[in-house]
Design a protein around this motif. Structure first.
Motif, PDB file in Angstrom:
ATOM      1  N   GLY A   1       0.780  -1.237   0.000  1.00 37.80           N
ATOM      2  CA  GLY A   1       0.000   0.000   0.000  1.00 37.80           C
ATOM      3  C   GLY A   1       0.808   1.281   0.000  1.00 37.80           C
ATOM      4  O   GLY A   1       0.563   2.186  -0.789  1.00 37.80           O
ATOM      5  N   GLU A   2       1.800   1.353   0.885  1.00 38.97           N
ATOM      6  CA  GLU A   2       2.595   2.578   1.005  1.00 38.97           C
ATOM      7  C   GLU A   2       3.379   2.866  -0.278  1.00 38.97           C
ATOM      8  O   GLU A   2       3.396   3.987  -0.773  1.00 38.97           O
ATOM      9  CB  GLU A   2       3.558   2.431   2.187  1.00 38.97           C
TER      10      GLU A   2
ATOM     11  N   GLU B   1       2.789   1.490  -3.263  1.00 43.19           N
ATOM     12  CA  GLU B   1       1.823   1.643  -4.350  1.00 43.19           C
ATOM     13  C   GLU B   1       1.335   3.089  -4.425  1.00 43.19           C
ATOM     14  O   GLU B   1       1.261   3.683  -5.502  1.00 43.19           O
ATOM     15  CB  GLU B   1       0.637   0.698  -4.102  1.00 43.19           C
ATOM     16  N   GLU B   2       1.029   3.644  -3.274  1.00 43.51           N
ATOM     17  CA  GLU B   2       0.561   5.030  -3.222  1.00 43.51           C
ATOM     18  C   GLU B   2       1.665   6.002  -3.643  1.00 43.51           C
ATOM     19  O   GLU B   2       1.416   6.938  -4.407  1.00 43.51           O
ATOM     20  CB  GLU B   2       0.093   5.371  -1.804  1.00 43.51           C
TER      21      GLU B   2
END
Length: 149
Positions: free
Chosen positions: A44-45, A47-48
């Motif tokens: 998530g981190e 990817e963002e």
């Protein structure tokens, strides 16, 4: 039309600067896709982070640079007597510029896919696609500078 003739060196300079900015983005965005796919997927981190980088590169550098490249390029085309349309080189350049614009649109599409979490390609695909703007740039530069055709 006299204005275009007088302003031609300035228009040409602005065109070259715009092309450099556009090409920088076209070289870098597919590389970001490689990292996004290989290191960001499912994290998530990261990817963002990659999503933000890709979006800002496209929206704030590549899109304005592409638009400026087209505007200044069309202004040069509209300048009387500057291009010999009976030669092959301006037509070859035009085809390559349309292809470069198509590649830009391809980049925008893949940025949207990755932003939506759609991973249809692997990093190796984006590595190969990263060569497309280099090949098109070579065609354009040789056609305009060397004019072998």
């Amino acid at each position: 039309m006299d204005f275009l003739i007088i302003a031609y060196p300035w228009i040409k300079s602005a065109h070259v600067v715009s092309v450099i900015a556009w090409m920088a983005g076209l070289f870098y965005l597919p590389r970001l896709f490689v990292y996004h796919t290989e290191r960001g997927q499912g994290r998530g981190e990261f990817e963002e982070l990659f999503g933000v980088m890709e979006n800002k590169l496209l929206r704030f550098i590549m899109n304005p640079a592409m638009i400026a490249t087209w505007i200044f390029g069309l202004a040069m085309v509209a300048t009387p007597g500057m291009i010999d349309w009976s030669a092959a080189w301006p037509w070859i350049k035009a085809v390559a510029v349309f292809a470069m614009t198509g590649f830009h649109m391809w980049c925008a599409r893949h940025r949207r896919l990755l932003a939506n979490g759609v991973y249809t390609r692997e990093g190796s695909y984006y590595r190969k696609m990263n060569e497309v703007p280099t090949l098109l740039m070579l065609v354009i530069v040789v056609a305009v500078i060397a004019r072998p055709f």
